[in-house]
Design an enzyme around this catalytic site. Sequence first.
Site, PDB file in Angstrom:
ATOM      1  N   ASP A 102       0.853  -1.191   0.000  1.00 43.90           N
ATOM      2  CA  ASP A 102       0.000   0.000   0.000  1.00 43.90           C
ATOM      3  C   ASP A 102       0.892   1.245   0.000  1.00 43.90           C
ATOM      4  OD1 ASP A 102      -2.988   0.940   0.457  1.00 43.90           O
ATOM      5  OD2 ASP A 102      -1.823   2.008   1.965  1.00 43.90           O
ATOM      6  N   TYR A 208      -2.117  11.082   2.273  1.00 40.57           N
ATOM      7  CA  TYR A 208      -2.889  11.305   1.052  1.00 40.57           C
ATOM      8  C   TYR A 208      -2.830  12.779   0.647  1.00 40.57           C
ATOM      9  CZ  TYR A 208      -4.895   6.647   1.582  1.00 40.57           C
ATOM     10  OH  TYR A 208      -5.064   5.290   1.682  1.00 40.57           O
ATOM     11  N   HIS A 274      -6.946  -6.635  -0.981  1.00 42.11           N
ATOM     12  CA  HIS A 274      -5.879  -5.635  -0.899  1.00 42.11           C
ATOM     13  C   HIS A 274      -4.843  -5.953   0.165  1.00 42.11           C
ATOM     14  CE1 HIS A 274      -3.925  -1.734  -1.056  1.00 42.11           C
ATOM     15  NE2 HIS A 274      -4.100  -1.601   0.248  1.00 42.11           N
TER      16      HIS A 274
END
Length: 296
Positions: A102, A208, A274
Site C-alpha cells: 500500500d 494522502y 488488498h
Amino acid sequence: MTCDPHRIALSTGVDLDVWTAGDPAAPPIILLHGFPESHRTWRHQIPALAADHFVIAPDQRGYARSSKPEGVENYTPDRIVADVLALADHFGIDRFALAGHDWGGAVAWMAALQHPDRIARLIIANAPHPFLFQKTLFDDPAQRAASQYIRAFRNPDLERHIDRIGLSAFFDTSFAPHTDAAKMAAEKPVYLDQWGQPGAMTAMLNWYRASAIDVPETGATAGRPAFLDAPFPPITQPTLVIWGMRDKALLPCQLDGLGTLVPTLDVVEIDAGHFVPWEAPEAVNAAMRDWLAERE
C-alpha cells in the site's frame, strides 16, 4: 523467533517504533506498511523472513505511537523516503532489500527510483507503480472510480466526520469492507488503539494530502500531467510484485504494462484482497522467501 521493539530517534527528526527479528549479520530487509496499519501488516512475514534475514519493520511516521509532526508538508514522500534511509543508517546498513505494501509500497517504489545505490532488491505488495497509477487515473474509468476515496480522505472536514461517528463506526464503514473480515476481527481493538493515539488520524490522512497524485472526479475532464507523455526512468533493481487480485481499490490494471517500466520483474498473482500480506500469509511468505533465495 522473537520480534524485538525499539524506539529509534532518526536523523530526520522523528522517533519511530521499530521491530526487528533475525541475525543482524544476515542480509537485511526493511518492511514498510501502508494505510491504515502498522508494522503488524507484516506479522506473518517477519518470523518467516527472520530465519535467514535481518528484518526491520517500522511503524512509519504518523502511525501508531511513532512521531506525528504537525502539518501536511511533513508527510511528503521525500521525507518518508528519507526516514527509510535514516533507519538503514541507524543499523549501519548500506544496501538492503525493501518491501512495501500500500503506501509503504509507494514509498518503496520511490526509494528504488531515487536511491538505486541503497536499494538492492524490491518487493511490492498491492501498491501501484507511480507512473501506471497516475496513467490509469486518467485512462481507466474503473480505476478512477475505485480511487475516489482518495479525494474523500483529502477532505479537511473528514476528521470532524470521524469524531461525530466514532472510530469504531469509521472502521466498520471505511476499512472493514476492503478486508477479510474473518481474518481481522480480532485485530479491530489493535487498530482502534493505534488510530486513537493523539493526532494519529490526521497524520495518517496527511499521507494522502501530501501526495502529488492527481485524482480527477469521476467523469470529469482534467488536464493530463505532462510526465505521462514523457520517458519515465526504469526500476533497475530486481523486483517482485505480489498482487491480491480481488483488490477493490487498486485494480489488476496496475499490472498492465508494468514490465516495460521494470525490466527485471517477477509477478505473483494471489487470490486475495488488498491486504494480501495477512489475508494470504502462506502464499506471500512462500513468494517472498523463494524469490529472495533466488536473487541472493
